[in-house]
Design an enzyme around this catalytic site. Structure first.
Site, PDB file in Angstrom:
ATOM      1  N   HIS A   1      32.665  50.091  21.910  1.00  0.00           N
ATOM      2  CA  HIS A   1      31.410  50.664  21.637  1.00  0.00           C
ATOM      3  C   HIS A   1      30.506  49.996  20.829  1.00  0.00           C
ATOM      4  CE1 HIS A   1      32.668  54.728  23.095  1.00  0.00           C
ATOM      5  NE2 HIS A   1      33.678  54.278  23.109  1.00  0.00           N
TER       6      HIS A   1
ATOM      7  N   ASN B   1      43.860  55.300  33.199  1.00  0.00           N
ATOM      8  CA  ASN B   1      45.407  55.233  33.279  1.00  0.00           C
ATOM      9  C   ASN B   1      45.898  56.379  33.381  1.00  0.00           C
ATOM     10  OD1 ASN B   1      44.063  55.897  30.186  1.00  0.00           O
ATOM     11  ND2 ASN B   1      46.016  56.931  30.554  1.00  0.00           N
TER      12      ASN B   1
ATOM     13  N   HIS C   1      44.817  51.420  23.995  1.00  0.00           N
ATOM     14  CA  HIS C   1      42.963  51.137  24.066  1.00  0.00           C
ATOM     15  C   HIS C   1      42.726  49.927  24.778  1.00  0.00           C
ATOM     16  CE1 HIS C   1      39.039  52.472  23.096  1.00  0.00           C
ATOM     17  NE2 HIS C   1      38.707  51.044  22.384  1.00  0.00           N
TER      18      HIS C   1
ATOM     19  N   TYR D   1      36.885  62.148  16.373  1.00  0.00           N
ATOM     20  CA  TYR D   1      37.849  61.485  15.651  1.00  0.00           C
ATOM     21  C   TYR D   1      37.605  60.644  14.611  1.00  0.00           C
ATOM     22  CZ  TYR D   1      37.531  57.833  19.192  1.00  0.00           C
ATOM     23  OH  TYR D   1      37.246  56.818  19.928  1.00  0.00           O
ATOM     24  N   GLU D   2      36.401  60.146  14.901  1.00  0.00           N
ATOM     25  CA  GLU D   2      35.917  59.122  13.946  1.00  0.00           C
ATOM     26  C   GLU D   2      35.422  59.856  12.621  1.00  0.00           C
ATOM     27  OE1 GLU D   2      33.219  55.729  15.704  1.00  0.00           O
ATOM     28  OE2 GLU D   2      33.022  57.398  17.004  1.00  0.00           O
TER      29      GLU D   2
ATOM     30  N   MET E   1      38.451  62.258  25.076  1.00  0.00           N
ATOM     31  CA  MET E   1      38.240  62.778  23.602  1.00  0.00           C
ATOM     32  C   MET E   1      36.507  62.818  23.303  1.00  0.00           C
ATOM     33  SD  MET E   1      40.820  59.823  21.777  1.00  0.00           S
ATOM     34  CE  MET E   1      42.696  59.603  22.720  1.00  0.00           C
ATOM     35  N   SER E   2      36.053  63.036  24.255  1.00  0.00           N
ATOM     36  CA  SER E   2      34.581  63.100  24.331  1.00  0.00           C
ATOM     37  C   SER E   2      33.824  63.759  25.103  1.00  0.00           C
ATOM     38  CB  SER E   2      33.903  61.431  24.345  1.00  0.00           C
ATOM     39  OG  SER E   2      34.169  60.997  25.699  1.00  0.00           O
TER      40      SER E   2
ATOM     41  N   HIS F   1      32.425  59.769  18.048  1.00  0.00           N
ATOM     42  CA  HIS F   1      33.308  60.497  18.624  1.00  0.00           C
ATOM     43  C   HIS F   1      33.813  61.543  17.259  1.00  0.00           C
ATOM     44  CE1 HIS F   1      34.040  57.000  20.825  1.00  0.00           C
ATOM     45  NE2 HIS F   1      34.102  57.865  21.830  1.00  0.00           N
TER      46      HIS F   1
ATOM     47  N   SER G   1      33.963  54.152  26.737  1.00  0.00           N
ATOM     48  CA  SER G   1      34.789  52.958  26.298  1.00  0.00           C
ATOM     49  C   SER G   1      34.779  52.001  27.436  1.00  0.00           C
ATOM     50  CB  SER G   1      36.273  53.444  25.943  1.00  0.00           C
ATOM     51  OG  SER G   1      36.144  54.066  24.790  1.00  0.00           O
TER      52      SER G   1
ATOM     53  N   ALA H   1      36.115  57.131  29.540  1.00  0.00           N
ATOM     54  CA  ALA H   1      37.012  56.724  29.912  1.00  0.00           C
ATOM     55  C   ALA H   1      38.175  57.732  29.675  1.00  0.00           C
ATOM     56  CB  ALA H   1      37.620  55.571  29.138  1.00  0.00           C
TER      57      ALA H   1
HETATM   58  N1  HPA Z   1      44.142  60.314  27.083  1.00  0.00           N
HETATM   59  C1  HPA Z   1      42.982  60.672  26.344  1.00  0.00           C
HETATM   60  N2  HPA Z   1      41.891  59.945  26.170  1.00  0.00           N
HETATM   61  C2  HPA Z   1      41.655  58.950  27.267  1.00  0.00           C
HETATM   62  C3  HPA Z   1      42.840  58.394  27.957  1.00  0.00           C
HETATM   63  C4  HPA Z   1      44.150  59.160  27.827  1.00  0.00           C
HETATM   64  O1  HPA Z   1      45.166  59.007  28.437  1.00  0.00           O
HETATM   65  N3  HPA Z   1      42.999  57.265  28.739  1.00  0.00           N
HETATM   66  C5  HPA Z   1      41.351  56.895  28.124  1.00  0.00           C
HETATM   67  N4  HPA Z   1      41.115  57.922  27.320  1.00  0.00           N
END
Ligand code: HPA
Length: 276
Positions: A63, A239, A251, A89-90, A215-216, A87, A32, A117
């Site tokens: 993406h 973050n 996001h 989750y998609e 998540m990937s 992903h 991302s 990310a």
């Molecule tokens: N959690 C999960 N996935 C993420 C995060 C997060 O804090 N930041 C970027 N992708």
């Protein structure tokens, strides 16, 4: 019955091969907000995912959904870059999520770079830090290898003691030092998402040994290992994970951090790929 994963990967690979008419030395999956690396390549061939047989579509902002193949500037190294990944989750199956990795393997690619990310679970990480992924924990609780076994894809019970190549990690560290760029290292924990975590979940992850959460990546890395590819994993901590700092995670902030560090990220990637 639909074609086997092996056949689908072969079909995707054949289509890509006809378009690019060259061998691919290294494949890169961009996380991302990190898509800009694809734009640094020379003599580009761009193939939207919707044109590639059996590829899914990118549905997530940040993406782009295209495969960019080109040369690393001032080298003869051909790189295939996924500008956007799929992903779980998609709503895609993990077979769909990892089909591009199987297709790269069918193209003869042995060297893979996975980027993403993530949220920093280890409190020593700050937003904007880069982390070498030394290992992972699959808290997605599902394996991309689940299902009927096809030995053309690799072992039924593949070893996972070195999913991320130590040699590649050493090279990335060396390049980062030359660029005077801070590259931390740690364990990446993958969850299904798409919701971010609760502070209690993050505290649990810390106890379990995670340094970053996302998540990937994990499904792709498992498939790459099964297929005998060597993987370098780089995570951008966008973050601090939930509960570490005040305020919500979103996001937009994840993508913005990608843009902020894009110069260092592209430099690290380009200079490392040359040495893989
Ligand atoms: N959690 C999960 N996935 C993420 C995060 C997060 O804090 N930041 C970027 N992708």
């Amino acid at each position: 019955m639909s074609n086997s994963i092996f056949d689908r990967a072969q079909t995707s690979a054949r289509f890509i091969q006809e378009k690019i008419k060259c061998d691919v030395d290294v494949a890169v999956v961009l996380g991302s907000g990190l898509g800009v690396f694809a734009e640094t390549l020379e003599e580009q061939t761009i193939i939207p995912y919707e044109e590639i047989p059996d590829f899914a579509r990118s549905t997530v902002e940040g993406h782009s959904g295209r495969l960019v193949v080109g040369k690393l500037p001032q080298t003869s190294i051909n790189v295939a870059v996924m500008q956007g990944r799929f992903h779980y989750y998609e709503g895609y199956s993990l077979e769909e999520v990892t089909l591009p990795i199987r297709a790269f393997s069918a193209l003869g690619v042995k060297k893979l770079v996975l980027t993403n990310a993530s949220g920093g679970v280890n409190e020593s990480f700050k937003a904007g830090d880069l982390m070498l992924i030394t290992d992972h924990i699959n808290l997605m609780m599902v394996s991309p290898l689940r299902g009927r076994h096809d030995q053309r894809l690799g072992a039924r019970f593949p070893d996972m003691s070195e999913v991320y190549s130590r040699e590649y990690g050493r090279i990335a560290k060396e390049v980062a030092a030359q660029l005077q760029l801070k590259l931390g290292e740690g364990v990446y924990m993958a969850l299904q998402g798409p919701n971010y975590e609760t502070p209690a979940e993050i505290r649990m992850m810390r106890v379990l040994g995670a340094d970053a959460v996302g998540m990937s990546t994990v499904p792709e890395a498992i498939v790459a290992r099964q297929m005998g590819m060597q993987t370098l994993g780089i995570s951008l901590i966008t973050n601090a994970a939930a509960g570490i700092e005040d305020g919500p995670i979103n996001h937009a902030e994840v993508m913005e951090m990608g843009q902020r560090v894009s110069k260092q990220f592209c430099e690290l990637l380009a200079k490392t790929i040359v040495k893989l």
